[in-house]
Write an enzyme that holds these catalytic residues in place. Structure first.
Site, mmCIF file in Angstrom:
data_model
loop_
_atom_site.group_PDB
_atom_site.id
_atom_site.type_symbol
_atom_site.label_atom_id
_atom_site.label_comp_id
_atom_site.label_asym_id
_atom_site.label_seq_id
_atom_site.Cartn_x
_atom_site.Cartn_y
_atom_site.Cartn_z
ATOM 1 N N VAL A 283 0.869 -1.177 0.000
ATOM 2 C CA VAL A 283 0.000 0.000 0.000
ATOM 3 C C VAL A 283 0.904 1.225 0.000
ATOM 4 O O VAL A 283 1.878 1.289 0.772
ATOM 5 C CB VAL A 283 -0.923 0.027 1.234
ATOM 6 N N CYS A 284 0.630 2.166 -0.885
ATOM 7 C CA CYS A 284 1.316 3.451 -0.898
ATOM 8 C C CYS A 284 2.835 3.265 -1.018
ATOM 9 O O CYS A 284 3.313 2.559 -1.896
ATOM 10 C CB CYS A 284 0.931 4.236 0.358
ATOM 11 N N ALA A 285 3.616 3.866 -0.108
ATOM 12 C CA ALA A 285 5.072 3.795 -0.189
ATOM 13 C C ALA A 285 5.605 2.393 0.005
ATOM 14 O O ALA A 285 6.778 2.132 -0.302
ATOM 15 C CB ALA A 285 5.687 4.729 0.859
ATOM 16 N N THR B 213 1.701 3.353 -6.966
ATOM 17 C CA THR B 213 1.866 3.858 -5.613
ATOM 18 C C THR B 213 1.144 5.192 -5.523
ATOM 19 O O THR B 213 0.451 5.600 -6.461
ATOM 20 C CB THR B 213 3.362 4.005 -5.261
#
Length: 303
Positions: free
Chosen positions: A105-107, A125
């Site tokens: 998730v994300c970073a 991302t």
């Protein structure tokens, strides 16, 4: 039994972690056997929001049906993100090499990149760091401005709440769209897909309303999308007349009839099967079409 293990780093975002964890926990409440675990390189990890989390240091034994999720963390740039030991990166690589699924998730996508799992694969991302992810991992195929991607058991999502969408997608893939819809409704969020079907989920397009009668009808159609569901039977199940159900359904979904909604579900599932190598004829039978010609017509109309 499927284990879902979250690998946590200092500064982890709570929603990156809690969103997917809630999806799998809710699926477990509905009878799907998920066990959640939390691993870190230190016994206590402080989140970006200041909440300390107690974790285990050793990785559980994982098999091909299990999942590792790397939530994102707070940092202005990926380069300023936390250090991750080679042993942890190796754990990610080894799980994938054994046939398991790894998600971020994300970073958290940067951790997968450091492990070499993004090389030659589609990924995404948070929009603020998409360009940096592409620079840091030039062999990755970074897809911009989508909720999530899936490529060879490497699943990546955009920022924060998109981890919920990623987890719902994995639940739908494993257990079918009806289970994902039930989990999403219990969490009061929309079930949605993305990737090679960007923004195209029938659940996303036609569930963004507040009509409880239509939601109940859609629940029934989601659960039985591959079987005939006559309008009189559907109307009786939700306690209204056929005429009322047709009117409410059209108003809530932007003009669809229950039959058209069911066809959209069938088409979406058939496209998923076809993308995984199933023939058009076999996909048509699997989603409830008696004749593959109907599926071909719907695919032509949608193209």
């Amino acid at each position: 039994m499927s284990h879902v293990v979250f690998f946590l780093v200092p500064g982890v975002h709570l929603l990156d972690l809690a969103g997917p964890a809630q999806v799998f926990s809710t699926a477990a409440d509905f009878g799907h056997p998920y066990t959640l675990g939390y691993v870190a390189e230190r016994p206590e990890v402080v989140t970006a929001q200041g909440l300390p989390l107690v974790t285990r240091l050793d990785w559980p034994e994982l098999g091909p049906e299990d999942l590792i999720v790397v939530p994102g963390w707070r940092a202005l740039t990926l380069a300023e993100g936390p250090r991750i030991d080679e042993a942890s990166l190796r754990a990610l690589r080894d799980h994938h090499a054994r046939g398991g699924t790894v998600a971020s998730v994300c970073a958290g996508a940067d951790a997968l990149g450091r492990a070499g799992l993004l090389d030659g694969r589609r990924c995404t991302t948070h929009h603020d760091v998409q360009d940096e992810l592409a620079r840091r991992h030039p062999r990755a195929a970074v897809v911009r401005d989508v909720l999530y991607t899936e490529d060879d058991r490497v699943v990546t999502s955009a920022g924060i709440a998109s981890g919920i969408d990623l987890a719902l997608h994995l639940v739908a893939t494993r257990h079918g769209p009806a289970v994902a819809a039930r989990v999403a409704r219990d969490m009061v969020v929309y079930a949605r897909r993305n990737g090679h079907e960007p923004q195209a989920s029938a659940m996303l397009r036609h569930r963004s309303h507040l009509d409880d009668t239509v939601h109940r009808a859609q629940d029934l159609l989601d659960a039985r999308f591959d079987h005939p569901v006559p309008l009189p039977e559907l109307a009786a199940a939700v306690g209204v007349s056929e005429r009322t159900l047709t009117r409410l359904f059209a108003r809530a979904t932007g003009g669809l009839t229950p039959l058209r909604y069911q066809q959209a579900l069938r088409l979406e599932r058939a496209e998923h099967l076809i993308s995984h190598g199933v023939t058009v004829d076999a996909a048509a039978r699997a989603v409830g079409f008696e004749d593959a010609r109907m599926l071909r017509r719907l695919r032509a109309r949608a193209s």
